[in-house]
Enzyme design. Structure first.
Site, PDB file in Angstrom:
ATOM      1  CD  GLU A  56      20.834  46.427  15.438  1.00  0.00           C
ATOM      2  OE1 GLU A  56      19.194  46.345  15.329  1.00  0.00           O
ATOM      3  OE2 GLU A  56      20.738  47.254  14.431  1.00  0.00           O
TER       4      GLU A  56
ATOM      5  CB  CYS B 298      19.559  50.497  15.518  1.00  0.00           C
ATOM      6  SG  CYS B 298      18.605  51.436  15.865  1.00  0.00           S
TER       7      CYS B 298
ATOM      8  CD  GLN C 266      16.877  43.979  12.331  1.00  0.00           C
ATOM      9  OE1 GLN C 266      18.344  44.229  11.849  1.00  0.00           O
ATOM     10  NE2 GLN C 266      16.790  43.909  13.468  1.00  0.00           N
TER      11      GLN C 266
END
Length: 362
Positions: free
Chosen positions: A354, A320, A186
């Site tokens: 996200e 995502c 991430q």
């Protein structure tokens, strides 16, 4: 990688627009209002890559506007990147400017850093790397206090480690992660920590088992394992599997079984369509799965995997891509309802977002 337009004065407006977009996408499913988790306004991105562009006889960091690979934007600093990256950028540039060995046919630089302060630099070349390069690269790594990876066609030289070490705090406990060079992590560490805490809270304390698909390096696996009896986690990338196994051991967590299978292969195994040698040591029937956790790629879950999740009382879904999230929820809406949802602003100043939902059987 295109160049985001950093404008902190517009941040709140842009975040509100993203929240409105998520509300619109989830409205057909009677979703509750999303919990919104913001990002630091600058220095939030822990990894980035730059092409190098020659101008006036020197190589410069460069990025490009979306769709235009011919007009370079030369960069001296990068405010969205971590402070560590911004510290390293001029130091590295000075090093290659002072060394023909380091600069010759160098075309790309990648930085990988962590909230814990670790850093790794990857230098990519259009030429073979020799002993002279390695000697200078070892000195450079020592001078900068980083690990360094050199890449050329068919060759990879590692100086120090080929991963960085991260520490993320979830519900008061610090979890340690190895994050390998070249593998997915991430990019926004501060928001990732918020995602982990949200998922930990949403899953709750359980007395049954958790199935996890697309587990990566164990980012969510580690904290979620402390909420359930056992976890069966799957991942297809060998690099990520190896990192996850190391992370499980480093954190002393003993209730996780990890198998290298794709989501599609696991679906076949659970449906008893075909046996898998990689599952020979796992007694699937011994698990009492109450929840499934999925964090799929941008394409979302394929229809068969989506049908697999329908079997579970609770589906915890991190996405995502809110469009494919909505498509997957539409497939599940006749049996599951959205109990909680969230927006995580991993990518400020872009349209990307996200999001997360908890789906519970009706």
């Amino acid at each position: 990688m295109p160049l985001p337009k950093l404008d902190p004065a517009q941040y709140e407006t842009q975040l509100a627009e993203k929240a409105a977009r998520l509300v619109e996408l989830l409205a057909p499913f009677d979703a509750p209002a999303p919990e919104v988790f913001d990002s630091p306004r600058e220095h939030y991105r822990l990894r980035t890559e730059f092409r190098l562009w020659r101008e006036d006889g020197q190589r410069h960091y460069a990025m490009f506007e979306q769709g235009d690979k011919h007009k370079a934007i030369l960069i001296d600093d990068f405010p969205i990147a971590s402070r560590r990256i911004n510290e390293l950028m001029p130091q590295l540039k000075a090093a290659w400017q002072a060394s023909e060995v380091l600069s010759f046919k160098l075309f790309q630089v990648e930085f990988l850093t962590t909230l814990a302060g670790d850093a790794l630099i990857t230098l990519a070349y259009h030429r073979p790397l020799d002993e002279a390069w390695q000697a200078e690269a070892e000195q450079l790594a020592a001078d900068l206090g980083v690990s360094l990876v050199g890449r050329s066609k068919g060759k990879r030289i590692v100086i120090g480690r080929d991963y960085v070490e991260e520490a993320l705090v979830v519900a008061g406990r610090s979890f340690r992660y190895r994050q390998p060079e070249g593998a997915f992590t991430q990019p926004n560490g501060a928001v990732c920590q918020k995602m982990l805490n949200w998922a930990f809270d949403v899953l709750g304390e359980r007395d049954d088992d958790l199935l996890e698909l697309y587990c990566g390096n164990g980012n969510f696996t580690l904290p979620l394992a402390t909420r359930v009896r056992r976890v069966l986690a799957t991942e297809i990338s060998k690099t990520s599997v190896n990192a996850a196994l190391a992370n499980i051991a480093d954190n002393g967590i003993d209730n996780i079984e990890l198998v290298r299978l794709s989501a599609e292969e696991l679906t076949q195994a659970l449906n008893e369509v075909r046996p898998f040698r990689r599952l020979a040591h796992i007694d699937l029937k011994s698990y009492d799965f109450g929840s499934i956790f999925v964090d799929p790629p941008r394409a979302g879950m394929d229809p068969d995997t989506c049908e697999l999740t329908r079997r579970f009382e609770r589906i915890l879904y991190i996405s995502c891509n809110p469009d494919t999230l909505a498509q997957n929820i539409a497939q599940l809406a006749d049996t599951h309802r959205i109990e909680r949802c969230a927006l995580f602003d991993q990518f400020p100043y872009t349209h990307h977002m996200e999001s997360g939902v908890l789906l519970v059987r009706k």
